[in-house]
Design a protein around this motif. Structure first.
Motif, mmCIF file in Angstrom:
data_model
loop_
_atom_site.group_PDB
_atom_site.id
_atom_site.type_symbol
_atom_site.label_atom_id
_atom_site.label_comp_id
_atom_site.label_asym_id
_atom_site.label_seq_id
_atom_site.Cartn_x
_atom_site.Cartn_y
_atom_site.Cartn_z
ATOM 1 N N TYR A 83 -0.131 22.354 7.460
ATOM 2 C CA TYR A 83 0.217 21.102 6.808
ATOM 3 C C TYR A 83 0.525 19.993 7.804
ATOM 4 C CZ TYR A 83 0.582 24.260 2.885
ATOM 5 O OH TYR A 83 0.308 25.204 1.931
ATOM 6 N N VAL A 84 0.375 18.764 7.327
ATOM 7 C CA VAL A 84 0.717 17.560 8.075
ATOM 8 C C VAL A 84 1.844 16.876 7.314
ATOM 9 C CG1 VAL A 84 -0.111 15.354 8.973
ATOM 10 C CG2 VAL A 84 -1.657 17.324 8.893
ATOM 11 N N LEU A 85 2.921 16.579 8.018
ATOM 12 C CA LEU A 85 4.075 15.897 7.438
ATOM 13 C C LEU A 85 3.966 14.418 7.789
ATOM 14 C CD1 LEU A 85 6.667 16.867 5.934
ATOM 15 C CD2 LEU A 85 7.812 16.773 8.151
ATOM 16 N N VAL A 86 4.070 13.549 6.784
ATOM 17 C CA VAL A 86 3.877 12.111 7.003
ATOM 18 C C VAL A 86 4.946 11.301 6.279
ATOM 19 C CG1 VAL A 86 1.367 12.423 7.191
ATOM 20 C CG2 VAL A 86 2.354 11.740 4.992
ATOM 21 N N LEU A 87 5.082 10.057 6.720
ATOM 22 C CA LEU A 87 5.826 9.044 5.971
ATOM 23 C C LEU A 87 4.791 8.147 5.315
ATOM 24 C CD1 LEU A 87 8.588 7.883 8.478
ATOM 25 C CD2 LEU A 87 8.921 9.135 6.347
ATOM 26 N N LEU A 88 4.837 8.046 4.004
ATOM 27 C CA LEU A 88 3.903 7.171 3.297
ATOM 28 C C LEU A 88 4.313 5.716 3.467
ATOM 29 C CD1 LEU A 88 3.480 9.105 -0.056
ATOM 30 C CD2 LEU A 88 1.927 9.080 1.916
ATOM 31 N N LEU A 89 3.348 4.830 3.468
ATOM 32 C CA LEU A 89 3.624 3.404 3.388
ATOM 33 C C LEU A 89 3.533 2.988 1.932
ATOM 34 C CD1 LEU A 89 3.110 3.443 6.483
ATOM 35 C CD2 LEU A 89 2.206 1.152 6.185
ATOM 36 N N VAL A 90 4.441 2.155 1.491
ATOM 37 C CA VAL A 90 4.374 1.600 0.151
ATOM 38 C C VAL A 90 3.244 0.568 0.168
ATOM 39 C CG1 VAL A 90 5.612 0.306 -1.623
ATOM 40 C CG2 VAL A 90 6.823 2.028 -0.234
ATOM 41 N N VAL A 91 2.283 0.754 -0.708
ATOM 42 C CA VAL A 91 1.086 -0.082 -0.711
ATOM 43 C C VAL A 91 1.372 -1.382 -1.456
ATOM 44 C CG1 VAL A 91 -1.323 -0.216 -1.444
ATOM 45 C CG2 VAL A 91 -0.381 1.948 -0.609
ATOM 46 N N ASP A 92 0.920 -2.490 -0.867
ATOM 47 C CA ASP A 92 0.959 -3.772 -1.561
ATOM 48 C C ASP A 92 -0.366 -4.492 -1.305
ATOM 49 O OD1 ASP A 92 1.114 -5.027 0.949
ATOM 50 O OD2 ASP A 92 3.251 -5.405 0.800
ATOM 51 N N THR A 93 -0.551 -5.628 -1.944
ATOM 52 C CA THR A 93 -1.832 -6.335 -1.852
ATOM 53 C C THR A 93 -2.131 -6.795 -0.432
ATOM 54 O OG1 THR A 93 -0.787 -8.406 -2.543
ATOM 55 C CG2 THR A 93 -1.822 -7.071 -4.264
ATOM 56 N N ARG A 94 -1.101 -7.169 0.336
ATOM 57 C CA ARG A 94 -1.338 -7.635 1.709
ATOM 58 C C ARG A 94 -1.855 -6.500 2.586
ATOM 59 N NH1 ARG A 94 4.516 -10.037 2.366
ATOM 60 N NH2 ARG A 94 4.766 -8.020 1.383
ATOM 61 N N LEU A 95 -1.270 -5.316 2.439
ATOM 62 C CA LEU A 95 -1.716 -4.165 3.221
ATOM 63 C C LEU A 95 -3.150 -3.785 2.840
ATOM 64 C CD1 LEU A 95 -1.004 -1.988 5.325
ATOM 65 C CD2 LEU A 95 -0.082 -0.616 3.446
ATOM 66 N N LEU A 96 -3.438 -3.769 1.551
ATOM 67 C CA LEU A 96 -4.796 -3.447 1.117
ATOM 68 C C LEU A 96 -5.807 -4.491 1.599
ATOM 69 C CD1 LEU A 96 -4.193 -2.129 -2.504
ATOM 70 C CD2 LEU A 96 -4.729 -0.793 -0.446
ATOM 71 N N ALA A 97 -5.413 -5.758 1.606
ATOM 72 C CA ALA A 97 -6.316 -6.812 2.086
ATOM 73 C C ALA A 97 -6.590 -6.655 3.584
ATOM 74 C CB ALA A 97 -5.721 -8.189 1.792
ATOM 75 N N LEU A 98 -5.565 -6.319 4.359
ATOM 76 C CA LEU A 98 -5.755 -6.088 5.795
ATOM 77 C C LEU A 98 -6.696 -4.909 6.016
ATOM 78 C CD1 LEU A 98 -4.580 -6.903 8.736
ATOM 79 C CD2 LEU A 98 -3.378 -4.750 8.477
ATOM 80 N N HIS A 99 -6.475 -3.831 5.281
ATOM 81 C CA HIS A 99 -7.329 -2.651 5.395
ATOM 82 C C HIS A 99 -8.779 -2.998 5.055
ATOM 83 C CE1 HIS A 99 -9.014 1.234 3.894
ATOM 84 N NE2 HIS A 99 -8.602 1.575 5.102
ATOM 85 N N ALA A 100 -8.991 -3.738 3.988
ATOM 86 C CA ALA A 100 -10.346 -4.139 3.593
ATOM 87 C C ALA A 100 -10.982 -5.037 4.652
ATOM 88 C CB ALA A 100 -10.313 -4.843 2.238
ATOM 89 N N ALA A 101 -10.187 -5.903 5.264
ATOM 90 C CA ALA A 101 -10.711 -6.787 6.308
ATOM 91 C C ALA A 101 -11.158 -5.993 7.533
ATOM 92 C CB ALA A 101 -9.662 -7.831 6.693
ATOM 93 N N VAL A 102 -10.419 -4.955 7.888
ATOM 94 C CA VAL A 102 -10.821 -4.092 9.006
ATOM 95 C C VAL A 102 -12.127 -3.379 8.664
ATOM 96 C CG1 VAL A 102 -10.229 -1.986 10.288
ATOM 97 C CG2 VAL A 102 -8.549 -3.809 10.023
#
Length: 171
Positions: A83-102
């Motif tokens: 298993y991989v243990l992670v901290l999730l990021l709370v998703v918002d429109t700004r984060l999704l827009a940055l991801h889409a831009a990349v």
């Protein structure tokens, strides 16, 4: 492998490294055990087997939009058997827009990791890899309940696993 990653502000980076250290103190796998000079808490935005050099200026334009507020949320577990243990990021429109831009800046050059593609991406910061089921329970106990962390993504970097080199896209 080539990746594009977000780096966190110093206070948020320290909070993640503190969690890495809690895992070390509990004698568990931890990202703190990776002592390479480029090891840092980060959020992977994209993974490709190759990046078109023409994408670099477009990626720099995206990176120039930082800082971006981020919120580290709960601990989660990925995988099967190991298993991989992670901290999730709370998703918002700004984060999704940055991801889409990349993703747009990279285009379709190179084979990508489908789990980093828009619509399939789960933004997270890795705490530990390669845990067994019993270790997951111990890790969750060592980390305690945790509280959300308000921070910022302040830099965007490229990572080249072949040359083991990372560089900022904001410089």
């Amino acid at each position: 492998m080539q990746s594009v990653e977000l780096l966190l502000d110093p206070a948020t980076d320290t909070r993640v490294r503190d969690q890495w250290q809690l895992l070390v103190e509990a004698e568990l796998p931890s990202q703190a055990r990776h002592t390479g000079p480029t090891n840092a808490p980060h959020v992977t935005l994209a993974v490709r087997d190759a990046v078109d050099p023409a994408a670099e200026p477009r990626l720099r334009e995206v990176a120039a939009t930082l800082p971006l507020p981020v919120r580290l949320g709960p601990v989660a577990v990925f995988g099967r058997h190991r298993y991989v243990l992670v901290l999730l990021l709370v998703v918002d429109t700004r984060l999704l827009a940055l991801h889409a831009a990349v993703a747009a800046a990279l285009g379709r050059h190179g084979l990508g990791d489908p789990l980093t593609e828009p619509g399939r991406w789960t933004p997270h910061v890795t705490l530990a890899r390669g845990l067994g089921a019993v270790e997951v329970g111990r890790a969750l106990e060592a980390l305690g309940g945790g509280t959300p962390v308000e921070g910022a993504a302040v830099d965007c970097r490229r990572w080249d696993s072949e040359t083991r080199r990372a560089w900022s896209l904001r410089e």
